[in-house]
Design an enzyme around this catalytic site. Structure first.
Site, short mmCIF file in Angstrom:
data_model
loop_
_atom_site.label_atom_id
_atom_site.label_comp_id
_atom_site.label_asym_id
_atom_site.label_seq_id
_atom_site.Cartn_x
_atom_site.Cartn_y
_atom_site.Cartn_z
N ASN B 67 0.84 -1.18 0.00
CA ASN B 67 0.00 0.00 0.00
C ASN B 67 0.88 1.23 0.00
O ASN B 67 1.96 1.26 0.59
CB ASN B 67 -0.97 0.01 1.19
CG ASN B 67 -0.40 0.69 2.41
OD1 ASN B 67 -0.44 1.92 2.52
ND2 ASN B 67 0.14 -0.10 3.32
N CYS B 127 7.62 7.81 8.56
CA CYS B 127 7.27 8.69 7.46
C CYS B 127 8.54 9.13 6.71
O CYS B 127 9.48 9.61 7.32
CB CYS B 127 6.54 9.90 8.03
SG CYS B 127 6.34 11.20 6.83
#
Ligand SMILES: Cc1cc2nc3c(=O)[nH]c(=O)nc-3n(C[C@H](O)[C@H](O)[C@H](O)COP(=O)(O)OP(=O)(O)OC[C@H]3O[C@@H](n4cnc5c(N)ncnc54)[C@H](O)[C@@H]3O)c2cc1C
Ligand SMILES: Cc1cc2nc3c(=O)[nH]c(=O)nc-3n(C[C@H](O)[C@H](O)[C@H](O)COP(=O)(O)O)c2cc1C
Ligand code: FES
Lengths: 269, 291
Positions: B67, B127
């Site tokens: 994803n 991140c």
């Protein structure tokens, strides 16, 4: 108190038949889904082989609430649909649905609805035709575009005022206007009075249909596809850009807010 | 069977939670009562609305998925008003997963969550778009230490630090989080992966790479939980490819106090509750894992 939904639906295959080259009609004994679904919605089909984990989203091509039967029409395009094509009558498969938001039939009532389908987008429109046919003063015209041979066009006959089919290859189908071509070629010949469009098919076709309709002020409802992780609204894998009434651009989920969207709320690239 | 546990001072009914990004109560049909689980972990929230990546964001791989959602979310204010309140009203224990591009982002989100009824915070420090040295927080022990410490200084909520497996030695990052004051660790987040479309010759995901999850990563996750649990003194929430109660039990044996169900829930909405029941059966069969 929340209303609990069944997330564990095992249903029996009652027929899996090749209706055109590489295209299958799969009938499921699924009374709960048949009773709850409306046209434009889809179901998730799971392979349960431990390898192909993700759902295969397939649109509902027909749902007979009386008999409890749901019909899907799918093409073999990859490893998963190849396996599904081999599923035999009697097999129990896991599914989830009905999912998503379908066509707005209420908006269509009293209008002249053009059902514009391309390829695998055609069967789900027959289900919409069934619903539209039950509405008062509503004219229904099917405009079907095939690459080669026609399939699933007879299913429209009982629910429409006229069916036009066209193919990109020579002489493949009953071509009413005497030429090969695509759905836009057909649309140019159709009465546009009080018209609106429901459309389902490949993305380039949807774009062409939208442009054609937009230029003529004809409202559209378009059924989109996106690669899905869940199909039920949690993974945020499937969002497309939508222009809100305020003009703000936000992203909405194809699986939950769609797959059917109004053409003029989509942000086209 | 008595299944309750305590983790970072919070009592959970049982050791099952959802993995961030694979659960939403508000945006989904209601497949089960979220209060049945030990806790529910919600999708990463940032200070403002994030638009995420272009689609395709999802690709299937053998026994797993990639994803690259890119943390699309409505922002922490909308989260607090909607998802959080709905879940709390339903009686759930809620872990908010916190996302940010930079340190200030995390601090902003935590400040806002600190004054809500959320039960626990989970810092997603994997991140890729952070300012510091252009490297993700999660792969830099000093950055993890610094961030954890600053977050702990501004909130009374228990803080879970979620670790990335895309590192040379996950125990170093775990130790940095513990030193920074983390109350618990969760691991693993997804592994960087790619799939290329044979017809176009280009990556299937618009983002190019994505995060690999599902059963394909379970042995990696088990080994990381095993090693980290033996190197830190704080509890671990284990995750990565849990599909069944037996998988969950294996994580408990590896040293996890609790487990999260992620990808499994995408393909079976009731998976977290099913895993809970299967885990109970497993404990009956093999006994309670000893700490
Ligand atoms: C809402 C919706 C309705 C659909 N309805 C139909 C239908 O009625 N009939 C039909 O034949 N097909 C339909 N599709 C497309 C169908 O889902 C794909 O053709 C199918 O998933 C391909 O699976 P595969 O394993 O053969 O292909 P693979 O390429 O092996 O699949 C790999 C992954 O990519 C996904 N994928 C591949 N192609 C598509 C695609 N075009 N759209 C979405 N995901 C894709 C698969 O689901 C799977 O997760 C629909 C798609 C969506 C999103
Ligand atoms: C679609 C998707 C979205 C995710 N979003 C987040 C997220 O917002 N924050 C986060 O910390 N982890 C996120 N993850 C990682 C999962 O929480 C989990 O760590 C990982 O998927 C491994 O567990 P699994 O194999 O059970 O899915 C996401 C995973 C998936 C598949
Ligand atoms: S496919 Fe998961 S949110 Fe749409």
């Amino acid at each position: 108190m929340a209303e609990w939904v069944s997330g564990n639906q095992s249903v029996r295959i009652i027929e899996n038949k090749e209706i055109a080259s590489g295209i299958y009609s799969l009938k499921l004994n699924a009374p709960e889904i048949a009773a709850a679904s409306s046209s434009g919605q889809f179901i998730n089909l799971y392979l349960e082989n431990g390898l192909n984990l993700l759902p295969r989203p397939i649109s509902i091509a027909d749902a007979d609430a009386g008999k409890g039967i749901v019909t899907l029409v799918f093409a073999v395009v990859g490893s998963g649909t190849e396996i599904i094509a081999g599923f035999k009558e009697g097999k129990i498969v896991r599914v989830l649905g009905p999912l998503g938001k379908g066509y707005d039939l209420e908006f269509a009532a009293g209008r002249s609805v053009l059902l514009v389908g391309g390829g695998l987008g055609i069967p789900p429109l027959a289900y919409a035709a069934r619903g539209l046919n039950a509405l008062p003063d509503t004219k229904v015209t099917a405009i079907l575009g095939y690459r080669d041979d026609a399939f699933y066009s007879n299913e429209f006959k009982d629910f429409t005022d006229a069916v036009y089919a066209i193919s990109e290859t020579d002489g493949a189908v009953d071509i009413k206007f005497g030429q090969t071509g695509n759905v836009i070629d057909l649309l140019d010949h159709i009465d546009k009075n009080n018209a609106m469009i429901f459309s389902c098919g490949p993305a380039p076709m949807l774009k062409a249909v939208y442009d054609w309709a937009d230029a003529r002020g004809i409202p559209t409802q378009l059924s989109l596809e996106a690669r899905m992780g869940c199909g039920y609204g949690v993974c945020v894998g499937c969002t497309v850009r939508i222009r809100e009434k305020s003009g703000a651009i936000i992203r909405r989920k194809v699986c939950a807010a769609g797959p059917v969207f109004k053409g003029d709320e989509l942000v086209w690239k | 069977m008595e299944m309750s546990i305590e983790i970072a001072g919070i009592r959970w009914k049982n050791s099952i939670t959802t993995a961030a990004g694979t659960f939403s109560y508000k945006d989904s049909p209601k497949y089960y009562d979220p209060a049945l689980l030990g806790a529910v972990t919600t999708k990463g929230v940032s200070p403002e609305r994030w638009a995420g990546n272009e689609i395709p964001r999802i690709a299937e791989v053998t026994s797993g998925m990639l994803n690259a959602v890119g943390l699309e979310n409505p922002g922490v204010d909308v989260y607090i008003e909607n998802e959080l309140q709905i879940l709390k009203a339903a009686g759930a224990t809620v872990i908010a997963n916190v996302a940010g591009h930079c340190k200030e982002d995390y601090l902003t989100v935590v400040r806002k969550l600190d004054i809500t009824n959320v039960d626990m915070l989970e810092l997603n420090v994997s991140c890729p778009n952070v300012r510091e040295g252009g490297m993700a927080f999660g792969v830099d022990p000093d950055a993890v230490y610094g961030l954890t410490q600053e977050i702990k200084a501004i909130t009374a909520k228990p803080v879970i630090v979620k670790l990335s497996p895309n590192v040379t030695d996950i125990c170093k990052i775990a130790a940095a989080a513990e030193r920074g004051g983390a109350d618990a660790l969760s691991l693993i987040n997804t592994l960087v992966g790619m799939r290329i479309d044979l017809k176009t010759g280009r990556p299937i995901l618009a983002n190019g790479t994505g995060g690999l999850s599902g059963p394909a990563i379970k042995p990696i996750a088990i080994s990381m939980v095993y090693r980290v649990s033996r190197s830190v003194g704080i509890p671990i929430i284990g995750m990565g490819g849990i599909m069944t109660g037996e998988d969950a039990y294996e994580f408990l044996l590896a040293g996890a106090t609790a487990v999260a169900v992620g990808t499994a829930a995408l393909i079976d909405p009731q998976a977290p509750v099913r895993v809970l029941h299967e885990l109970e059966a497993c404990i009956e069969k093999y006994g309670k894992p000893v700490e």
